[in-house]
Design a protein around this motif. Structure first.
Motif, PDB file in Angstrom:
ATOM      1  N   PHE A  17      14.772  -1.627 -11.713  1.00  0.00           N
ATOM      2  CA  PHE A  17      15.866  -0.724 -12.051  1.00  0.00           C
ATOM      3  C   PHE A  17      16.270  -0.922 -13.504  1.00  0.00           C
ATOM      4  O   PHE A  17      16.353  -2.054 -13.983  1.00  0.00           O
ATOM      5  CB  PHE A  17      17.106  -1.038 -11.207  1.00  0.00           C
ATOM      6  N   ALA A  19      19.433  -0.969 -15.773  1.00  0.00           N
ATOM      7  CA  ALA A  19      20.815  -1.280 -15.424  1.00  0.00           C
ATOM      8  C   ALA A  19      21.725  -0.994 -16.612  1.00  0.00           C
ATOM      9  O   ALA A  19      21.630  -1.653 -17.638  1.00  0.00           O
ATOM     10  CB  ALA A  19      20.934  -2.746 -15.003  1.00  0.00           C
ATOM     11  N   LEU A  37      26.539  -4.174  -6.933  1.00  0.00           N
ATOM     12  CA  LEU A  37      25.624  -3.114  -7.374  1.00  0.00           C
ATOM     13  C   LEU A  37      24.868  -2.469  -6.221  1.00  0.00           C
ATOM     14  O   LEU A  37      24.501  -1.297  -6.281  1.00  0.00           O
ATOM     15  CB  LEU A  37      24.630  -3.670  -8.402  1.00  0.00           C
ATOM     16  N   PHE A  38      24.618  -3.239  -5.162  1.00  0.00           N
ATOM     17  CA  PHE A  38      23.874  -2.692  -4.025  1.00  0.00           C
ATOM     18  C   PHE A  38      24.738  -2.495  -2.787  1.00  0.00           C
ATOM     19  O   PHE A  38      24.270  -1.983  -1.778  1.00  0.00           O
ATOM     20  CB  PHE A  38      22.683  -3.590  -3.688  1.00  0.00           C
ATOM     21  N   LEU A 105      19.888   0.528   1.169  1.00  0.00           N
ATOM     22  CA  LEU A 105      20.792   0.213   0.063  1.00  0.00           C
ATOM     23  C   LEU A 105      21.212   1.502  -0.637  1.00  0.00           C
ATOM     24  O   LEU A 105      20.424   2.445  -0.755  1.00  0.00           O
ATOM     25  CB  LEU A 105      20.105  -0.707  -0.940  1.00  0.00           C
ATOM     26  N   PRO A 107      22.297   2.083  -4.186  1.00  0.00           N
ATOM     27  CA  PRO A 107      22.527   1.460  -5.498  1.00  0.00           C
ATOM     28  C   PRO A 107      23.684   2.105  -6.258  1.00  0.00           C
ATOM     29  O   PRO A 107      23.923   3.303  -6.167  1.00  0.00           O
ATOM     30  CB  PRO A 107      21.203   1.671  -6.232  1.00  0.00           C
ATOM     31  N   ASP A 108      24.376   1.290  -7.005  1.00  0.00           N
ATOM     32  CA  ASP A 108      25.457   1.726  -7.877  1.00  0.00           C
ATOM     33  C   ASP A 108      24.904   2.764  -8.863  1.00  0.00           C
ATOM     34  O   ASP A 108      23.735   2.673  -9.268  1.00  0.00           O
ATOM     35  CB  ASP A 108      25.966   0.478  -8.625  1.00  0.00           C
ATOM     36  N   LEU A 111      22.650   1.889 -11.831  1.00  0.00           N
ATOM     37  CA  LEU A 111      21.249   1.502 -11.639  1.00  0.00           C
ATOM     38  C   LEU A 111      20.379   2.743 -11.517  1.00  0.00           C
ATOM     39  O   LEU A 111      20.719   3.675 -10.801  1.00  0.00           O
ATOM     40  CB  LEU A 111      21.093   0.648 -10.373  1.00  0.00           C
ATOM     41  N   LEU A 113      16.462   3.625 -10.555  1.00  0.00           N
ATOM     42  CA  LEU A 113      15.187   3.115 -10.061  1.00  0.00           C
ATOM     43  C   LEU A 113      14.070   3.613 -10.967  1.00  0.00           C
ATOM     44  O   LEU A 113      13.884   4.812 -11.153  1.00  0.00           O
ATOM     45  CB  LEU A 113      14.952   3.561  -8.615  1.00  0.00           C
TER      46      LEU A 113
END
Length: 174
Positions: A17, A19, A37-38, A105, A107-108, A111, A113
């Protein structure tokens, strides 16, 4: 961000990721930051890497994934240019961080991918050792030999010396 489904017992998976984190956030408690974050407090931070790509000078992100994490060159080929263009903080999530659980998950939004890979693990081969010392087979040890006995003369001599020493001490005290 799109939910990220990871199946139970996934082994050797790697997700990379980008970030968007500030330097202050990068200095924050890693376990707390990763959980936030997750949205999963059970993630093992020991299996999550968070670093700035500037730390990879001379190697680059793709090089780190290949050399450091065992991702094959064939898997990296389609993403190599994009990975090398990444600047700033990167988060790498290893499957081992999930403790073998099936997880979805979310993700925030900070983030993004970039890619997902599998570590290439070459099969383990057990070959005979080349040394002649490694050849043959082990046998069970036989019964141990009895401890050697002292001859009677040695015992008699020792007793006589002990008595002579004691006599000398008694005479010295008088």
């Amino acid at each position: 961000m799109t939910p990220l489904a990871i199946p139970a017992h996934e082994r050797h998976g790697i997700r990379v990721f980008a970030a968007a984190l500030s330097p202050e956030e990068m200095q924050r408690d890693k376990a707390g930051l990763v959980a936030a974050l997750f949205g999963d407090p059970d993630l093992d931070p020991a299996h999550v890497e968070l670093f700035d790509t500037a730390d990879l000078a001379g190697v680059g992100l793709a090089g780190y994934l290949a050399e450091g994490l065992g991702v094959s060159d064939a898997a990296l080929a389609p993403d190599r240019a994009r990975l090398e263009a990444v600047r700033g903080p990167v988060l790498i999530l290893h499957s081992r961080a999930l403790h073998g659980r099936a997880v979805t998950l979310i993700p925030d939004p900070r983030l993004t991918l970039l890619a997902g890979y599998t570590e290439e693990r070459p099969p383990v081969h057990f070959e005979p050792l080349p040394s002649d010392a490694a050849k043959g087979s082990l046998t069970a040890p036989g019964p141990s030999a009895p401890a050697p006995r002292l001859p009677r003369r040695a015992l008699a001599l020792g007793a006589a010396l002990l008595l002579a020493g004691l006599a000398a001490l008694v005479l010295a005290w008088r």
